[in-house]
Scaffold this active site. Structure first.
Site, PDB file in Angstrom:
ATOM      1  N   THR A 116     -29.444 -17.807  -1.488  1.00 54.85           N
ATOM      2  CA  THR A 116     -29.408 -18.662  -2.674  1.00 54.85           C
ATOM      3  C   THR A 116     -28.026 -19.255  -2.919  1.00 54.85           C
ATOM      4  O   THR A 116     -27.013 -18.639  -2.555  1.00 54.85           O
ATOM      5  CB  THR A 116     -29.801 -17.835  -3.913  1.00 54.85           C
ATOM      6  OG1 THR A 116     -29.526 -18.588  -5.102  1.00 54.85           O
ATOM      7  CG2 THR A 116     -28.999 -16.540  -4.012  1.00 54.85           C
ATOM      8  N   TYR A 140     -28.189 -10.937  -9.575  1.00 47.87           N
ATOM      9  CA  TYR A 140     -29.090 -11.563  -8.599  1.00 47.87           C
ATOM     10  C   TYR A 140     -28.277 -12.129  -7.429  1.00 47.87           C
ATOM     11  O   TYR A 140     -28.510 -11.802  -6.261  1.00 47.87           O
ATOM     12  CB  TYR A 140     -29.918 -12.659  -9.280  1.00 47.87           C
ATOM     13  CG  TYR A 140     -30.636 -13.551  -8.291  1.00 47.87           C
ATOM     14  CD1 TYR A 140     -31.627 -13.037  -7.461  1.00 47.87           C
ATOM     15  CD2 TYR A 140     -30.313 -14.908  -8.181  1.00 47.87           C
ATOM     16  CE1 TYR A 140     -32.274 -13.847  -6.536  1.00 47.87           C
ATOM     17  CE2 TYR A 140     -30.955 -15.719  -7.266  1.00 47.87           C
ATOM     18  CZ  TYR A 140     -31.930 -15.182  -6.441  1.00 47.87           C
ATOM     19  OH  TYR A 140     -32.552 -15.988  -5.526  1.00 47.87           O
TER      20      TYR A 140
END
Ligand code: UDP
Length: 320
Positions: A116, A140
């Protein structure tokens, strides 16, 4: 090839599983169905298993003997990761470690990892290149970065070679309507904007209008999920001969502000979009736009679908 797709019942994973089947690969999906949906992947074997079940995972790898693994299974909500970092490190890091150990033991040496743009955090300059500093601002992003570290160690040892694909803002849906985005709760801008314009959810909140951007709202790089799926197939091809642990951005190099997305979303739905301007959402960087030069160089990849096509395909999916 025979491919194992972890998280293949989720949003990006199900699109990649369909693309792999379309390309003639044999696919087995493994998913714990915590956020995935049984009806999203193609009609292939779906093994309901949690990656935290190390023994079950080893047995699965030993049975399936995949040529390569596409690894999507993860928790992926930034806000939730701040509230429950323990869950994020356990699922994303320990789950990936279990997978990598099982792959080593089964002598499966090729992995494509779903990473990501959140590994970068607040960027120093834009567009972001892969050699930019990695300072993730939430658990995250940190958990994904830690998995990238594991991949480097596994590659150094010659156990598993890999490509980590760092997605910018994944959006849109399969053109044939076979799968699409179905999150609960839905936090992403594009589905929320479309559903709000269609009167299918409450008024949209626009988070932050005082960013140093052309209209005061955040700029993001929206990349079509089918373009992401295509990059995964190219990454598998590359790994047939390629070695190492590469990291590659997937974005379009073009940023849109939230207001621009809302205007386009209203046009696609054909209805006015009313929204409330509210305070910034904590942790949102002002601008996130990818450089995709490395994706072109290594994978021969470039985005094929623009924002209009993203919105139109997403709207078709949500409408139905
Ligand atoms: N956003 C918004 N309203 C929403 C959802 C998102 O204004 O209901 C904004 C968000 O603050 C960010 C952009 O839209 O600037 C994209 O957010 P999204 O959650 O889709 O993706 P992210 O960039 O967080 O991965």
């Amino acid at each position: 090839m025979r491919l194992l797709v972890t998280g293949g019942a989720g949003y990006v994973g199900s699109h990649a599983a369909w693309a792999a089947v379309d390309a003639g690969h044999e696919v087995v999906v493994v998913d714990n169905l915590s956020t995935g949906h049984r009806d999203l992947p193609p009609p292939v074997e779906l093994v309901e298993l949690d990656l935290l079940d190390a023994e079950g995972l080893s047995a699965l790898l030993a049975r399936v003997r995949p040529d390569a693994v596409l690894h999507f299974a993860a928790r992926a909500q930034v806000g939730e990761s701040v509230a429950h970092p323990d869950r994020y490190f356990r699922t994303n890091v320990v789950g990936s470690l279990n997978l990598l150990e099982a792959m080593r033991d089964a002598e499966c040496g090729r992995l494509v990892f779903s990473s990501t743009a959140a590994v970068y955090g607040e960027p120093e300059s834009t567009p972001i290149r892969e050699d930019a500093a990695m300072r993730p601002t939430n658990p995250y992003g940190r958990s994904k970065r830690m998995v990238e570290e594991l991949l480097e160690a596994w590659s150094d040892r010659g156990w598993v070679h890999s490509i980590a694909l760092r997605y910018f803002n994944a959006a849109g849906a399969d053109a044939a309507g076979r799968t699409g985005e179905r999150h609960d709760p839905e936090t992403h801008l594009i589905p929320n904007a479309l559903l709000a314009a269609a009167g299918k959810r409450s008024r949209l909140k626009l988070f932050g209008t005082d960013y140093p951007t052309r209209d005061g709202t955040c700029v993001r790089d929206y990349v079509h999920v089918s373009d992401l799926a295509d990059a995964h197939l190219r990454a598998i091809d590359w790994l047939e001969d390629g070695t190492g642990a590469a990291a590659i951005n997937l974005g379009t190099g073009t940023g849109y502000t939230v207001r621009e997305v809302l205007t386009e979303a209203a046009a696609v739905v054909g209805a006015p979009l009313v929204f409330d301007e509210v305070a910034r959402r904590p942790g949102d960087p002002a601008v996130l736009v990818a450089s995709f030069e490395r994706a072109t160089e290594i994978l021969g990849w470039s985005p094929q679908r623009d924002l209009r096509e993203i919105l139109a395909s997403a709207w078709e999916w949500h409408r139905r």
